[in-house]
Design a protein around this motif. Sequence first.
Motif, PDB file in Angstrom:
ATOM      1  N   ALA A  14      -5.596  11.253  -0.038  1.00  0.00           N
ATOM      2  CA  ALA A  14      -6.860  10.576  -0.334  1.00  0.00           C
ATOM      3  C   ALA A  14      -6.611   9.162  -0.860  1.00  0.00           C
ATOM      4  O   ALA A  14      -7.518   8.343  -0.945  1.00  0.00           O
ATOM      5  N   GLN A  15      -5.348   8.850  -1.203  1.00  0.00           N
ATOM      6  CA  GLN A  15      -5.017   7.499  -1.675  1.00  0.00           C
ATOM      7  C   GLN A  15      -4.381   6.667  -0.574  1.00  0.00           C
ATOM      8  O   GLN A  15      -3.805   5.614  -0.851  1.00  0.00           O
ATOM      9  N   GLY A  16      -4.418   7.153   0.649  1.00  0.00           N
ATOM     10  CA  GLY A  16      -3.966   6.316   1.771  1.00  0.00           C
ATOM     11  C   GLY A  16      -2.715   6.806   2.470  1.00  0.00           C
ATOM     12  O   GLY A  16      -2.282   6.201   3.453  1.00  0.00           O
ATOM     13  N   VAL A  17      -2.087   7.890   1.995  1.00  0.00           N
ATOM     14  CA  VAL A  17      -0.888   8.366   2.671  1.00  0.00           C
ATOM     15  C   VAL A  17      -1.269   8.976   4.013  1.00  0.00           C
ATOM     16  O   VAL A  17      -2.192   9.780   4.117  1.00  0.00           O
ATOM     17  N   ILE A  46      -3.707  13.248   7.232  1.00  0.00           N
ATOM     18  CA  ILE A  46      -2.263  13.198   7.534  1.00  0.00           C
ATOM     19  C   ILE A  46      -2.105  13.256   9.047  1.00  0.00           C
ATOM     20  O   ILE A  46      -2.471  14.253   9.672  1.00  0.00           O
ATOM     21  N   ASP A  47      -1.578  12.150   9.620  1.00  0.00           N
ATOM     22  CA  ASP A  47      -1.478  12.206  11.077  1.00  0.00           C
ATOM     23  C   ASP A  47      -0.050  12.255  11.613  1.00  0.00           C
ATOM     24  O   ASP A  47       0.156  12.241  12.811  1.00  0.00           O
ATOM     25  N   ASP A  48       0.919  12.354  10.712  1.00  0.00           N
ATOM     26  CA  ASP A  48       2.306  12.454  11.195  1.00  0.00           C
ATOM     27  C   ASP A  48       3.114  13.271  10.189  1.00  0.00           C
ATOM     28  O   ASP A  48       3.177  12.912   9.014  1.00  0.00           O
ATOM     29  N   PRO A  56       0.826  -1.205   0.000  1.00  0.00           N
ATOM     30  CA  PRO A  56       0.000   0.000   0.000  1.00  0.00           C
ATOM     31  C   PRO A  56       0.864   1.261   0.000  1.00  0.00           C
ATOM     32  O   PRO A  56       2.041   1.215   0.353  1.00  0.00           O
ATOM     33  N   LEU A  57       0.276   2.370  -0.399  1.00  0.00           N
ATOM     34  CA  LEU A  57       0.969   3.665  -0.364  1.00  0.00           C
ATOM     35  C   LEU A  57       0.601   4.342   0.954  1.00  0.00           C
ATOM     36  O   LEU A  57      -0.557   4.659   1.195  1.00  0.00           O
TER      37      LEU A  57
END
Length: 349
Positions: free
Chosen positions: A56-59, A88-90, A4-5
């Motif tokens: 929105a694609q998983g980053v 974005i959590d980090d 996954p990205l």
Amino acid sequence: MGRPLRDLRISVTDRCNLRCPYCMPREVFGADYQFIDRSELLTFEEITRVARIISAQGVRKIRLTGGEPLLRAGLERLVEMLAGIDGIDDIALTTNGTALAPLASSLADAGLDRVTVSLDALEEEVFRSMSDTRGPLARVLEGIDAAREAGLAPVKINMVVRRGVNDHCVVSMAEHFRGRAEVLRFIEYMDVGESNGWRLEQVVPAGEILAAIEQRWPLEALAASHEGEVASRWAYCDGLGEIGVIHSVTQPFCQGCVRARLSAEGRLYTCLFARRGHDLRALLRGGGNDSQIASRINQIWTARADRYSELRSLRQPPEAGDPGVDGAAASAQAARQAAGRVEMSYIGG
Ligand code: GTP
Ligand code: 5AD
Ligand code: SF4
Ligand code: SF4
């Protein structure tokens, strides 16, 4: 390969004020070296747009890199813009620390979560041979303190280990950071780019680093703290903190590679060792809409088959000191030069 990205590493400049020979050797990165022209750099707005689309694609994680990212004026503004993106959590930063002390608290206020400081030695002479620069060691140490005080914690310390240059400092570095809030990570010297003249015999395998430390202070393995973490974590059994080792040469981790890299001029790379990136700037500046950019990124990511470090170790079992290493290194070097791989200072590690 079903990867996954999850992480985006964003390089904001290809310039640096140090000249670590393993990254930007002075003979190559001299006064006439052509760095990316200012007009070619993605603006903060363009970077934020890519980050928003890719989130929105998983980053979930963004890391700002360089060259030296703190050379990019007003970086706090970019941090603030990125911190406003949903999902974005980090947000982290990898820096050489020389300009960190005066900026740490404003970066934290802007929404930066963590910093990682590159520091290869604590002795002035060894620091100088690893960075080919005189003087800034005290400033780097001040930067680490300022980052900790600003809450950019835990501050991670990256030490690239090169045989015969700073490998004798492994235990003293561990001793210095043991019992402190910082997490020291030892990095196997990698064959990134074309210019550092990498040789396998200059790599100190992570196993050897761990054995040297374990002899003084017993260690126990810790689980990864997040998906795709590149460092293997080890705790001191006496409770005085943890260390990490990044063993991309002796134990590649391509199977768990969830990182995309955006260069300062807007090329997207799916591997640190790639020859070519995919130009997103043309789309950004040529009127591409968000869904066109999103589908381009998705297409690039789903087509990737990179696993450079794994392939390297299949070509030449990475036993530093192995008889025959010279020949293997010479042919690896020839292959690299033919390939034209991207430089570390351009891609940001
Ligand atoms: P966190 O896990 O978020 O703390 O960050 P990180 O360790 O991924 O980032 P950092 O910039 O500190 O990188 C540490 C070292 O790992 C550097 O030498 C990077 O070049 C190397 N590295 C990071 N990602 C990869 C990767 O995907 N492949 C390889 N081969 N090396 C990597
Ligand atoms: N091998 C391993 N690590 C490297 N770094 C730079 N060049 C190399 C190399 N050839 C490290 C920097 C920084 C991180 C992003 O990568 O010291 O800490
Ligand atoms: Fe600069 Fe970091 Fe490269 Fe050293 S390793 S030259 S500090 S970008
Ligand atoms: Fe990912 Fe390339 Fe590193 Fe392998 S070598 S972990 S594919 S960046």
